[in-house]
Design a protein around this motif. Structure first.
Motif, PDB file in Angstrom:
ATOM      1  N   ARG A  36      12.694   4.159  -4.031  1.00 11.40           N
ATOM      2  CA  ARG A  36      12.707   5.521  -3.798  1.00 11.40           C
ATOM      3  C   ARG A  36      13.906   6.376  -4.555  1.00 11.40           C
ATOM      4  O   ARG A  36      14.021   7.277  -5.087  1.00 11.40           O
ATOM      5  CB  ARG A  36      12.583   5.930  -2.376  1.00 11.40           C
ATOM      6  CG  ARG A  36      11.313   5.643  -1.761  1.00 11.40           C
ATOM      7  CD  ARG A  36      11.280   5.747  -0.075  1.00 11.40           C
ATOM      8  NE  ARG A  36       9.832   5.708   0.294  1.00 11.40           N
ATOM      9  CZ  ARG A  36       8.880   6.626   0.415  1.00 11.40           C
ATOM     10  NH1 ARG A  36       9.372   8.008   0.280  1.00 11.40           N
ATOM     11  NH2 ARG A  36       7.776   6.334   0.766  1.00 11.40           N
ATOM     12  N   ARG A 106      11.090  -3.695 -11.660  1.00 12.79           N
ATOM     13  CA  ARG A 106      10.837  -4.603 -10.709  1.00 12.79           C
ATOM     14  C   ARG A 106      11.949  -5.958 -10.655  1.00 12.79           C
ATOM     15  O   ARG A 106      12.542  -6.338  -9.821  1.00 12.79           O
ATOM     16  CB  ARG A 106       9.561  -5.282 -10.395  1.00 12.79           C
ATOM     17  CG  ARG A 106       8.526  -4.350 -10.340  1.00 12.79           C
ATOM     18  CD  ARG A 106       7.276  -4.717  -9.724  1.00 12.79           C
ATOM     19  NE  ARG A 106       7.330  -5.199  -8.315  1.00 12.79           N
ATOM     20  CZ  ARG A 106       7.529  -4.333  -7.437  1.00 12.79           C
ATOM     21  NH1 ARG A 106       7.130  -3.109  -7.452  1.00 12.79           N
ATOM     22  NH2 ARG A 106       7.561  -5.087  -6.151  1.00 12.79           N
ATOM     23  N   ASP A 128       6.338  -7.230  -1.786  1.00 11.68           N
ATOM     24  CA  ASP A 128       6.330  -8.363  -2.455  1.00 11.68           C
ATOM     25  C   ASP A 128       7.353  -9.506  -2.078  1.00 11.68           C
ATOM     26  O   ASP A 128       7.685 -10.174  -2.851  1.00 11.68           O
ATOM     27  CB  ASP A 128       6.326  -8.281  -4.019  1.00 11.68           C
ATOM     28  CG  ASP A 128       7.597  -7.527  -4.320  1.00 11.68           C
ATOM     29  OD1 ASP A 128       8.250  -6.680  -3.317  1.00 11.68           O
ATOM     30  OD2 ASP A 128       8.247  -7.826  -5.434  1.00 11.68           O
ATOM     31  N   ARG A 177      -1.067   5.702  -3.465  1.00 10.65           N
ATOM     32  CA  ARG A 177      -0.089   4.490  -3.533  1.00 10.65           C
ATOM     33  C   ARG A 177      -0.808   3.074  -3.328  1.00 10.65           C
ATOM     34  O   ARG A 177      -0.414   2.171  -3.665  1.00 10.65           O
ATOM     35  CB  ARG A 177       0.978   4.954  -2.532  1.00 10.65           C
ATOM     36  CG  ARG A 177       1.735   6.051  -3.242  1.00 10.65           C
ATOM     37  CD  ARG A 177       3.171   5.943  -2.517  1.00 10.65           C
ATOM     38  NE  ARG A 177       3.200   6.173  -1.095  1.00 10.65           N
ATOM     39  CZ  ARG A 177       4.165   5.733  -0.204  1.00 10.65           C
ATOM     40  NH1 ARG A 177       5.105   4.715  -0.679  1.00 10.65           N
ATOM     41  NH2 ARG A 177       4.023   5.889   0.970  1.00 10.65           N
ATOM     42  N   ASP A 181      -0.274   0.112  -5.755  1.00 10.28           N
ATOM     43  CA  ASP A 181       0.739  -0.926  -5.026  1.00 10.28           C
ATOM     44  C   ASP A 181      -0.139  -2.165  -5.275  1.00 10.28           C
ATOM     45  O   ASP A 181       0.348  -3.431  -5.532  1.00 10.28           O
ATOM     46  CB  ASP A 181       1.095  -0.579  -3.895  1.00 10.28           C
ATOM     47  CG  ASP A 181       2.090   0.470  -3.835  1.00 10.28           C
ATOM     48  OD1 ASP A 181       2.346   0.892  -4.832  1.00 10.28           O
ATOM     49  OD2 ASP A 181       2.546   1.006  -2.610  1.00 10.28           O
ATOM     50  N   ARG A 184      -1.415  -3.316  -9.328  1.00 14.52           N
ATOM     51  CA  ARG A 184      -0.584  -3.231 -10.484  1.00 14.52           C
ATOM     52  C   ARG A 184      -0.370  -4.789 -11.178  1.00 14.52           C
ATOM     53  O   ARG A 184      -0.687  -5.629 -10.065  1.00 14.52           O
ATOM     54  CB  ARG A 184       0.878  -2.761 -10.192  1.00 14.52           C
ATOM     55  CG  ARG A 184       1.595  -3.725  -9.163  1.00 14.52           C
ATOM     56  CD  ARG A 184       2.860  -3.007  -8.842  1.00 14.52           C
ATOM     57  NE  ARG A 184       3.595  -3.873  -7.735  1.00 14.52           N
ATOM     58  CZ  ARG A 184       4.215  -3.227  -6.691  1.00 14.52           C
ATOM     59  NH1 ARG A 184       4.383  -1.727  -6.564  1.00 14.52           N
ATOM     60  NH2 ARG A 184       4.637  -4.184  -5.715  1.00 14.52           N
TER      61      ARG A 184
HETATM   62  O1   DC Z   1       7.784   1.248   1.908  1.00 16.85           O
HETATM   63  P1   DC Z   1       7.858   2.409   1.070  1.00 16.85           P
HETATM   64  O2   DC Z   1       6.588   3.455   1.377  1.00 16.85           O
HETATM   65  O3   DC Z   1       9.181   3.075   1.283  1.00 16.85           O
HETATM   66  O4   DC Z   1       7.964   2.136  -0.587  1.00 16.85           O
HETATM   67  C1   DC Z   1       7.936   2.969  -1.689  1.00 16.85           C
HETATM   68  C2   DC Z   1       7.068   2.650  -2.765  1.00 16.85           C
HETATM   69  O5   DC Z   1       7.997   1.422  -3.279  1.00 16.85           O
HETATM   70  C3   DC Z   1       5.801   1.697  -2.524  1.00 16.85           C
HETATM   71  O6   DC Z   1       4.790   3.046  -2.813  1.00 16.85           O
HETATM   72  C4   DC Z   1       5.722   0.734  -3.608  1.00 16.85           C
HETATM   73  C5   DC Z   1       7.156   0.438  -3.912  1.00 16.85           C
HETATM   74  N1   DC Z   1       7.500  -0.838  -3.368  1.00 16.85           N
HETATM   75  C6   DC Z   1       7.154  -1.996  -4.100  1.00 16.85           C
HETATM   76  O7   DC Z   1       6.611  -1.841  -5.025  1.00 16.85           O
HETATM   77  N2   DC Z   1       7.868  -3.125  -3.694  1.00 16.85           N
HETATM   78  C7   DC Z   1       8.672  -3.237  -2.419  1.00 16.85           C
HETATM   79  N3   DC Z   1       8.972  -4.424  -2.123  1.00 16.85           N
HETATM   80  C8   DC Z   1       8.862  -2.230  -1.735  1.00 16.85           C
HETATM   81  C9   DC Z   1       8.211  -0.915  -2.224  1.00 16.85           C
END
Ligand code: DC
Length: 220
Positions: A36, A106, A128, A177, A181, A184
């Motif tokens: 974020r 990432r 993940d 999302r 998520d 991907r």
């Molecule tokens: O948990 P959150 O809603 O604050 O996460 C925001 C975004 O970040 C979520 O839509 C996907 C990404 N995210 C991710 O890809 N891998 C993570 N370990 C944590 C979050």
């Protein structure tokens, strides 16, 4: 000890992870907050979301820090500035998954998250953690809830923060999302085979915390 808590948005991961960390005296690492923070920077610079190479470049040149305060709260710093509140705004939520799906982004986060996690006993929450960031975590949990319940919780959360957010917008955002998520190419949201699955649809926060804690034995 590393405790990994994964699951979709709105399942209650961060609330529960924060409480578990506090009770055990562990560090709490909110990995979603890190994505974020980067999304906020991308918006502030005014980058086009299609300009992947520029986003990647920015991710290499951004300083994201997570500081655990003594009172259990967390301070998120983006290039030295506290951004705890801004990162929760709908404009961030709307774009964060698109940024988090970029492989190189990432990779940057992975390095940072591993470094943070190795500072001491930690609870990490994300998508993940148990599959990619800490595949050898001591304990893994996958926290889930029915879609409608997750929408309801997210909507309540916004109202609680005094934000007027349309229910349908929350539903659409969560749906988008979830899709990005979990589909991907790199590190999609999925349950690690050795993670304990908890369906929180009909559970209170305290019940979820209890279900997790009963699976953790700490030798001091
Ligand atoms: O948990 P959150 O809603 O604050 O996460 C925001 C975004 O970040 C979520 O839509 C996907 C990404 N995210 C991710 O890809 N891998 C993570 N370990 C944590 C979050």
């Amino acid at each position: 000890m590393i405790i990994a808590i994964d699951g979709p948005a709105g399942a209650g991961k961060s609330t529960v992870a924060k409480i578990i960390a506090q009770r055990l005296g562990f560090l709490y690492i909110d990995t979603g907050a890190m994505y974020r923070a980067l999304a906020l920077k991308v918006l502030e610079i005014g980058l086009d979301l299609k300009d992947i190479s520029k986003i990647i470049e920015i991710s290499f040149n951004t300083n994201i820090e997570l500081v655990n305060n003594k009172d259990g709260s967390l301070k998120l710093l983006l290039d030295g500035r506290v951004v705890n509140e801004e990162i929760r705004e709908p404009r961030i939520t709307k774009i964060v998954s698109d940024i988090a799906k970029i492989k190189e982004v990432r990779q940057v986060m992975l390095v940072l998250q591993r470094k943070l996690g190795l500072q001491g006993d930690s609870v990490l929450d994300g998508r993940d953690i148990g599959t990619v960031v800490f595949p050898d975590a001591d304990k893994k949990f996958y926290i889930d809830a029915y879609f409608k319940e997750r929408v309801k919780r997210r909507h309540l959360e916004f109202s609680g923060l005094g934000r007027q957010v349309n229910y349908n917008d929350v539903e659409l955002d969560l749906h988008n999302r979830d899709t990005i998520d979990s589909t991907r190419e790199v590190a999609p949201l999925k349950k690690a085979p050795d993670a304990i699955y908890i369906d929180t649809t009909n559970m209170t926060i305290e019940e979820v915390v209890g279900a997790i804690l009963k699976n953790i034995s700490i030798k001091r």
